[in-house]
Design an enzyme around this catalytic site. Structure first.
Site, mmCIF file in Angstrom:
data_model
loop_
_atom_site.group_PDB
_atom_site.id
_atom_site.type_symbol
_atom_site.label_atom_id
_atom_site.label_comp_id
_atom_site.label_asym_id
_atom_site.label_seq_id
_atom_site.Cartn_x
_atom_site.Cartn_y
_atom_site.Cartn_z
ATOM 1 C CG ASP A 89 -0.419 -0.607 2.451
ATOM 2 O OD1 ASP A 89 0.816 -0.566 2.615
ATOM 3 O OD2 ASP A 89 -1.203 -1.129 3.249
ATOM 4 C CG ASN A 160 -9.160 -1.194 11.411
ATOM 5 O OD1 ASN A 160 -8.238 -1.925 11.081
ATOM 6 N ND2 ASN A 160 -9.482 -0.110 10.728
ATOM 7 C CG HIS A 162 -6.179 -2.151 8.384
ATOM 8 N ND1 HIS A 162 -6.153 -0.784 8.504
ATOM 9 C CD2 HIS A 162 -4.922 -2.557 8.726
ATOM 10 C CE1 HIS A 162 -4.961 -0.396 8.884
ATOM 11 N NE2 HIS A 162 -4.198 -1.451 9.028
ATOM 12 C CD GLU A 167 -8.810 0.884 6.861
ATOM 13 O OE1 GLU A 167 -8.818 -0.009 7.726
ATOM 14 O OE2 GLU A 167 -8.088 1.903 6.952
HETATM 15 C C1 F6R Z 1 1.263 -1.579 6.092
HETATM 16 C C2 F6R Z 1 -0.091 -2.144 6.106
HETATM 17 C C3 F6R Z 1 -0.940 -2.108 7.323
HETATM 18 C C4 F6R Z 1 -0.155 -2.406 8.616
HETATM 19 C C5 F6R Z 1 -1.066 -2.342 9.835
HETATM 20 C C6 F6R Z 1 -0.281 -2.508 11.131
HETATM 21 O O1 F6R Z 1 1.852 -1.737 4.809
HETATM 22 O O2 F6R Z 1 -0.533 -2.629 5.102
HETATM 23 O O3 F6R Z 1 -2.001 -3.027 7.187
HETATM 24 O O4 F6R Z 1 0.415 -3.679 8.509
HETATM 25 O O5 F6R Z 1 -1.729 -1.120 9.860
HETATM 26 O O6 F6R Z 1 0.559 -1.397 11.292
HETATM 27 P P1 F6R Z 1 1.685 -1.372 12.407
HETATM 28 O O7 F6R Z 1 2.654 -2.421 12.045
HETATM 29 O O8 F6R Z 1 2.295 0.007 12.314
HETATM 30 O O9 F6R Z 1 1.004 -1.646 13.711
#
Ligand code: F6R
Length: 272
Positions: A89, A160, A162, A167
């Protein structure tokens, strides 16, 4: 008196919903084990096909995994010479020179330290004019397919639930499973968590390009990393709850046998 060295073995080895779950005493040990698995998958793909195609994630969770891969590369144990990478992403819009961009993150944590060819390190492009974003996203899915598909997809998980920036929604599960790569609005919890990097919630770029649920699930193997008590609920709902678009991580249940979770004890709290 010396503290005992951390065990390289998983503290516990569980199974839920067709996934294998490795629970470690701490995140550092889990990242080391995940780096072992990552390197093994890369090595098998190189042996079988002469090349490897890897799906990468950003965020706080995989930082130590990348450090461990870089250390292996420096020791001459791991080469990215025949590897292509596709990131999950990117914020939209964003400049690749913005330190908050995922391109910048990848450069800092991995790309500048290893022998990956610059034209094989792919990210969704936060500079594409908006009128061409849908075409760019569809093209990204075609690039992955033309590269032979992902040998491995690395994932973190949002509080959440995701995965990537897919989402939570109220869509029927079948519709969510078919979602391609696209531009999305970030969920309020995602924006709140991203305020860590952006300084304040109002400063967070509210949209992002994300790899779709369909191309994520199409990867031949999926590694999910989650650490800390603030991920325990999302982990438990993904693994022990029903498959629902409200918890995108639960959709990983639709590909039994492909998914390995690397957890620390706090993130696994709801499973033990
Ligand atoms: C990042 C991504 C997100 C993160 C998730 C957890 O490329 O796709 O899904 O893996 O938001 O983020 P952290 O690791 O910062 O807790």
């Amino acid at each position: 008196m010396h503290a005992p060295a951390p065990s390289p073995l998983p503290a516990r080895n569980l199974e839920h919903a067709g996934a294998s779950i490795l629970v470690f005493g701490d995140a550092a040990t889990a990242c080391h084990a995940a780096a072992d698995r990552f390197a093994d998958t890369l090595g098998s793909a190189l042996q079988e096909r002469g090349r490897a195609v890897l799906g990468l994630a950003t965020g706080a969770t995989p930082v130590r995994l990348y450090a461990s891969l870089v250390a292996r590369h420096r020791r001459g144990e791991l080469s990215f010479a025949d590897v292509a990478t596709y990131n999950l992403d990117e914020f939209y819009p964003i400049s690749p020179f913005d330190p908050k961009s995922y391109r910048f993150y990848m450069h800092r944590h991995l790309f500048e330290h290893v022998d990956l060819a610059p034209n094989r390190a792919h990210l969704l492009d936060g500079t594409v004019p908006e009128a061409f974003v849908a075409e760019h996203a569809a093209q990204y899915d075609r690039w992955i397919a033309a590269d032979g598909g992902l040998d491995l997809q690395l994932l973190g998980i949002g509080r959440n639930g995701h995965i990537g920036f897919n989402e939570p929604t109220d869509r029927p599960v079948a519709e969510t499973l078919a979602l391609p790569t696209r531009l999305v609005d970030l969920h309020p919890i995602t924006r709140a968590d991203a305020s860590r990097e952006f300084g304040a919630e109002e400063e967070v770029i509210p949209r992002a390009l994300t790899l779709g649920v369909a191309p994520i699930l199409a990867a031949r193997a999926i590694l999910v990393l989650a650490f800390g008590s603030n991920k325990a609920d999302a982990v438990a709902r993904s693994l022990t709850g029903a498959m629902t678009s409200r918890v995108p991580g639960s959709l990983l249940q639709s590909v039994p046998g492909k998914v390995t979770w690397f957890l620390d004890a706090e993130a696994a709290r709801g499973l033990l």
